[in-house]
Scaffold this motif. Structure first.
Motif, short mmCIF file in Angstrom:
data_model
loop_
_atom_site.label_atom_id
_atom_site.label_comp_id
_atom_site.label_asym_id
_atom_site.label_seq_id
_atom_site.Cartn_x
_atom_site.Cartn_y
_atom_site.Cartn_z
N SER A 121 47.95 -104.30 -23.41
CA SER A 121 47.66 -103.02 -22.76
C SER A 121 47.25 -101.93 -23.74
O SER A 121 46.82 -100.85 -23.31
CB SER A 121 48.90 -102.55 -21.98
OG SER A 121 50.04 -102.57 -22.81
N GLY A 123 45.07 -99.65 -26.16
CA GLY A 123 43.67 -99.28 -26.19
C GLY A 123 43.14 -99.17 -27.60
O GLY A 123 43.85 -99.40 -28.59
N GLU A 124 41.89 -98.78 -27.70
CA GLU A 124 41.24 -98.71 -29.00
C GLU A 124 41.92 -97.71 -29.93
O GLU A 124 42.02 -97.94 -31.14
CB GLU A 124 39.77 -98.32 -28.81
CG GLU A 124 38.93 -98.43 -30.06
CD GLU A 124 37.44 -98.31 -29.77
OE1 GLU A 124 36.69 -98.03 -30.73
OE2 GLU A 124 37.03 -98.47 -28.60
N ARG A 148 36.98 -105.84 -19.77
CA ARG A 148 36.62 -105.06 -20.96
C ARG A 148 35.99 -105.95 -22.01
O ARG A 148 36.44 -107.08 -22.23
CB ARG A 148 37.87 -104.38 -21.54
CG ARG A 148 38.54 -103.40 -20.60
CD ARG A 148 39.93 -103.04 -21.12
NE ARG A 148 39.89 -102.44 -22.44
CZ ARG A 148 40.89 -102.49 -23.31
NH1 ARG A 148 42.01 -103.13 -22.99
NH2 ARG A 148 40.78 -101.90 -24.48
N GLU A 517 41.38 -91.63 -20.74
CA GLU A 517 40.43 -92.73 -20.89
C GLU A 517 39.43 -92.43 -22.01
O GLU A 517 39.10 -93.31 -22.81
CB GLU A 517 39.70 -92.99 -19.57
CG GLU A 517 38.75 -94.17 -19.62
CD GLU A 517 38.10 -94.46 -18.29
OE1 GLU A 517 37.32 -95.43 -18.22
OE2 GLU A 517 38.35 -93.72 -17.32
N LYS A 520 40.67 -93.17 -25.27
CA LYS A 520 40.91 -94.60 -25.45
C LYS A 520 42.40 -94.91 -25.64
O LYS A 520 42.80 -95.73 -26.47
CB LYS A 520 40.09 -95.14 -26.63
CG LYS A 520 38.59 -94.98 -26.40
CD LYS A 520 37.78 -95.37 -27.61
CE LYS A 520 36.30 -95.16 -27.35
NZ LYS A 520 35.47 -95.43 -28.55
N ALA A 522 46.01 -96.31 -24.15
CA ALA A 522 46.43 -97.37 -23.24
C ALA A 522 46.68 -96.81 -21.84
O ALA A 522 47.25 -95.73 -21.68
CB ALA A 522 47.70 -98.03 -23.77
N ARG A 523 46.26 -97.54 -20.84
CA ARG A 523 46.34 -97.05 -19.46
C ARG A 523 47.77 -96.76 -19.02
O ARG A 523 48.01 -95.84 -18.24
CB ARG A 523 45.69 -98.06 -18.52
CG ARG A 523 44.18 -98.18 -18.71
CD ARG A 523 43.59 -99.20 -17.76
NE ARG A 523 42.16 -99.38 -17.99
CZ ARG A 523 41.41 -100.27 -17.34
NH1 ARG A 523 41.96 -101.05 -16.42
NH2 ARG A 523 40.11 -100.37 -17.60
#
Length: 579
Positions: A121, A123-124, A148, A517, A520, A522-523
């Motif tokens: 989960s 993110g970048e 993704r 978002e 970047k 994590a959701r």
């Protein structure tokens, strides 16, 4: 691709060792067996049972095939120039549940390269931070995951993070549209047959870097040695009574300590059983997999356990082979615990563990009420536990205090975090867990909450401070307080209470989601509830009163984002917006 020299310090730099006398005791008592993790696959293969070691959808590996793939992949990593041994290079592993994450972790530990286990989960932004802080030399990603393009993201990270030199991509199809320096993971293993006789790292060397729960901002890196982690998974398997008949569903992330070695995938392999790897715990897929492969044991966080129970009751689906459901990662409500056993036809085993070390389980011999009401007791006779007050004094039996611990698999310090270690560890090497617990009359521990300002969302520990810092980057946000809001499925979710500039257009939950978002993040860290208020409550010393903020959130009724908001001119808070 990055150019120029990069000085990468050995992994041992910044580690806090156990005192020599305690290390000697752990070895004398057989808790530290002097076995590197990467040597285990060959041992498993010599006593290979007839059933598969790993199952991943339509793919599977026998114990012999697993040992061969681990050796070949370790050779491939060496061919790339990754330095193993006792002071190994770091490899940032960003893979979902599947054959690849298991073989990669074992191959790294075989060579003496240190895997840094990020979560699927993440993110970048989180990956860039982890790669930078760990000075990772290589990044491993799937070609695609949940829609993704992670190979494209990986290429950006290799270009942005100075220490990264290699991008390894796991893909069922040939890799395309990525830079020349991207390496197909399966090809890497298949072309390394000439690499033989790799030396094993020392058992006392750092084997892997796990992530802390991130309770004080970005996650801390947790150095686990071969000695302590092999004991971790073996003692867990013994406490859970796992053996060669155990078929374990790994639907919680293998990158989590719970899914990896508590007992997890490594624990079931050590017991001679089978690990069934699912990338998602969604009920329909999980139940189908459990029934197809005759799963006997599964692990879940409370939110997932609740969904499985609801699915079983609503659809009439059962899993006759399933004997034990382990639940951990967050406090399981007793009323849910009481319904799980009859609803799923299983025995409940609660767990309280931490990537830093200490693991507790209820035992299968405990009365049902104990399994419903407590989170278990330590797995090792070497585990030391204290329950203390704010001054560090032991509280009377049965009273609530902070859990302090030390022992043969509990770290003495985070990696390269000297300042934080002074706060997280008490004199004598006691780890201050931040968990508020009390001792049940049976001797088991009962979790009563957290000392620190965190949100426990479906088992993910999220720092309120981290989310607040991201919120402050939104134009017009003057003040923000992030707190946990109760949620019947997730346990807790993220609520952001915000004061905005007077000339700012109405802030919406959609705008907040877009902001996270764009950064970047994590959701799972994106706020799910938003409350815009004229001002935040303060304590007498001028600090934001989080207790009052929580009451403000609890007093609001969530509404959809398409509903109108009340005007701030009258001084009333805007209704809570739900994402």
């Amino acid at each position: 691709m990055p150019v120029g020299p990069v000085v990468v310090e050995p992994v041992s730099t910044g580690c806090v060792p156990w005192p020599e006398d305690e290390e000697r005791e752990y070895r004398d008592r057989g808790w530290w067996a002097g076995v590197p993790i990467g040597s285990l696959p060959a041992q498993w293969a010599r006593n290979a049972p007839p059933h598969p070691a790993l199952i991943d959808g339509e793919r599977s590996l026998s114990y012999a095939e697993l040992a061969q793939q681990v050796e070949a992949l370790a050779g491939g990593l060496a061919q790339l120039g990754l330095r193993g041994g006792d002071f190994g290079d770091r490899v940032l592993v960003h893979l979902p549940n599947g054959l690849e994450i298991v073989t990669m972790v074992l191959a790294c530990t075989r060579l003496g390269v240190v895997p840094v286990l990020s979560l699927p989960s993440h993110g970048e932004s989180e990956l860039a931070d982890l790669a930078t802080r760990s000075q990772a030399r290589a990044l491993v990603v799937p070609r695609r995951h949940r829609g993704r393009d992670l190979a494209e993201m990986g290429a950006r990270l290799v270009g942005d993070v100075p220490s990264l030199r290699h991008l390894l991509v796991a893909a069922p199809e040939p890799i395309s549209e990525v830079p020349d320096y991207a390496v197909d993971l399966s090809q890497l293993a298949s072309t390394s047959s000439e690499i033989t006789g790799l030396a094993h790292p020392a058992p006392s060397a750092v084997a892997l870097l796990l992530l802390s729960g991130g309770t004080t901002g970005t996650p801390k890196l947790i150095p686990r040695t071969h000695d302590d982690y092999v004991y971790n998974l073996r003692a867990s398997g013994e406490a859970c009574a796992w053996d060669s008949s155990t078929v374990f569903l790994a639907s919680i992330p293998v990158a989590h300590n719970f899914g990896l070695g508590c007992p997890g995938v490594l624990g079931v392999l050590e017991a001679g059983g089978t690990a069934v790897l699912n990338p998602s715990p969604e009920p329909e897929a999980a139940f189908a997999s459990m029934n197809k492969h005759g799963v006997t044991h599964a692990a879940a966080v409370p939110a997932v356990a609740q969904r499985w129970l609801d699915y079983a009751v609503s659809t009439g689906t059962d899993v006759p082979s399933l004997r034990v459901l382990q639940v951990g990662g967050a406090r399981l409500a007793e009323e849910v615990a009481r319904r799980l056993e009859p609803g799923l036809g299983v025995r409940l085993q609660q767990a309280l563990g931490m990537a830093e070390g200490l693991i507790n389980y209820t035992r299968l011999t405990d009365p049902p009420e104990v399994a419903w009401q407590t989170q278990g007791r330590p797995i090792s006779p070497g585990d030391e536990v204290r329950v203390v007050d704010s001054e560090g004094a032991d509280v009377p039996a049965g009273e609530v205090g902070e859990l302090w611990t030390r022992g043969p698999y509990t770290i003495r310090g985070y990696w390269r975090a000297e300042e934080h270690n002074r706060r997280a560890f008490a004199p004598g090497g006691w780890y201050r867990s931040g968990d508020l617990v009390r001792v049940h009359p049976t001797g088991n521990l009962v979790v009563e909450g957290r000392l620190k300002d965190v949100i426990n969302r479906a088992g993910e520990k999220i720092s309120a401070e981290e989310i607040e810092n991201i919120m402050y980057a939104l134009p017009g946000v003057e003040q923000v307080a992030v707190v946990a809001a109760p949620d019947p499925e997730l346990g807790e979710k993220i609520a952001a209470v915000v004061v905005t500039a007077r000339d700012l257009p109405d802030l919406t939950i959609e705008a907040v989601a877009q902001h996270f978002e764009a950064r970047k993040v994590a959701r799972f860290k994106t706020p799910e509830l938003l409350l815009v208020v004229p001002g935040l409550p303060l304590t007498k010393v001028g600090k934001i009163d989080k207790s009052e903020v929580r009451r403000m959130v609890a007093g609001q009724s969530p509404i959809g984002p398409d509903h109108s908001r009340t005007s701030r001119q009258g001084g009333d808070p805007a209704p809570l917006t739900d994402r």
